[in-house]
Design a protein around this motif. Structure first.
Motif, PDB file in Angstrom:
ATOM      1  N   MET A  64     144.200   8.277  12.338  1.00 21.39           N
ATOM      2  CA  MET A  64     143.898   7.404  11.212  1.00 21.39           C
ATOM      3  C   MET A  64     143.540   6.006  11.721  1.00 21.39           C
ATOM      4  O   MET A  64     143.460   5.765  12.916  1.00 21.39           O
ATOM      5  CB  MET A  64     145.110   7.306  10.281  1.00 21.39           C
ATOM      6  CG  MET A  64     145.501   8.604   9.563  1.00 21.39           C
ATOM      7  SD  MET A  64     144.271   9.287   8.473  1.00 21.39           S
ATOM      8  CE  MET A  64     144.127   8.140   7.212  1.00 21.39           C
ATOM      9  N   LEU A  65     143.379   5.130  10.775  1.00 26.51           N
ATOM     10  CA  LEU A  65     143.020   3.768  11.126  1.00 26.51           C
ATOM     11  C   LEU A  65     144.250   3.009  11.609  1.00 26.51           C
ATOM     12  O   LEU A  65     145.301   3.041  10.976  1.00 26.51           O
ATOM     13  CB  LEU A  65     142.422   3.061   9.920  1.00 26.51           C
ATOM     14  CG  LEU A  65     141.142   3.681   9.366  1.00 26.51           C
ATOM     15  CD1 LEU A  65     140.742   2.973   8.092  1.00 26.51           C
ATOM     16  CD2 LEU A  65     140.034   3.612  10.384  1.00 26.51           C
ATOM     17  N   ARG A  66     144.110   2.317  12.721  1.00 25.76           N
ATOM     18  CA  ARG A  66     145.206   1.517  13.240  1.00 25.76           C
ATOM     19  C   ARG A  66     144.733   0.059  13.278  1.00 25.76           C
ATOM     20  O   ARG A  66     143.668  -0.225  13.820  1.00 25.76           O
ATOM     21  CB  ARG A  66     145.590   1.970  14.642  1.00 25.76           C
ATOM     22  CG  ARG A  66     146.017   3.428  14.669  1.00 25.76           C
ATOM     23  CD  ARG A  66     146.554   3.749  15.997  1.00 25.76           C
ATOM     24  NE  ARG A  66     147.984   3.944  15.806  1.00 25.76           N
ATOM     25  CZ  ARG A  66     148.830   4.174  16.758  1.00 25.76           C
ATOM     26  NH1 ARG A  66     148.416   4.205  18.002  1.00 25.76           N
ATOM     27  NH2 ARG A  66     150.088   4.367  16.512  1.00 25.76           N
ATOM     28  N   PRO A  67     145.519  -0.843  12.729  1.00 22.36           N
ATOM     29  CA  PRO A  67     145.095  -2.250  12.750  1.00 22.36           C
ATOM     30  C   PRO A  67     145.189  -2.825  14.154  1.00 22.36           C
ATOM     31  O   PRO A  67     146.061  -2.460  14.944  1.00 22.36           O
ATOM     32  CB  PRO A  67     146.091  -2.931  11.815  1.00 22.36           C
ATOM     33  CG  PRO A  67     147.286  -2.055  11.840  1.00 22.36           C
ATOM     34  CD  PRO A  67     146.764  -0.643  12.044  1.00 22.36           C
ATOM     35  N   LYS A  68     144.270  -3.703  14.463  1.00 13.49           N
ATOM     36  CA  LYS A  68     144.284  -4.366  15.761  1.00 13.49           C
ATOM     37  C   LYS A  68     145.002  -5.709  15.601  1.00 13.49           C
ATOM     38  O   LYS A  68     144.608  -6.534  14.768  1.00 13.49           O
ATOM     39  CB  LYS A  68     142.865  -4.593  16.274  1.00 13.49           C
ATOM     40  CG  LYS A  68     142.160  -3.307  16.627  1.00 13.49           C
ATOM     41  CD  LYS A  68     140.797  -3.604  17.199  1.00 13.49           C
ATOM     42  CE  LYS A  68     140.101  -2.305  17.561  1.00 13.49           C
ATOM     43  NZ  LYS A  68     138.781  -2.544  18.117  1.00 13.49           N
TER      44      LYS A  68
END
Length: 105
Positions: A1-5
């Motif tokens: 899934m999307l992982r925040p940077k």
């Protein structure tokens, strides 16, 4: 899934100043200075003296303000009532005109 940077803090690149050195100072005892006697502060504004004449003027001005405000509010209420009555009369007249027009056909 999307992982925040998560952003990383960059290190400062300019010239940095070294921390200031704090040198201790010596305390020399001296004779205590007597504290000055407190002086009563002068009032910042004058005291208002209310005489019977000024009291009568204040009561009269308050009464006049209440009466004017009451008259304005009553006139606004009357204007709303008259407007509502006239809209009702117009609705009844239009209804009767439209009903008689429908019966003629």
């Amino acid at each position: 899934m999307l992982r925040p940077k998560i952003p990383t803090m960059p290190q400062p690149t300019g010239s940095t100043t070294p921390p200031a050195v704090i040198e201790p100072t010596t305390i020399t005892p001296s004779t205590p200075v007597p504290s000055p006697t407190p002086v009563a502060p002068a009032p910042s504004r004058p005291v208002v003296q209310l005489t019977p004449g000024t009291m009568l003027a204040l009561v009269g001005a308050g009464t006049a303000a209440v009466l004017v405000l009451g008259a304005v509010l009553v006139s606004l209420l009357l204007a709303v009532a008259v407007t509502g009555a006239s809209v009702t009369v117009c609705a009844v007249v239009l209804r009767s005109v439209l009903a008689s027009e429908a019966k003629r056909r």
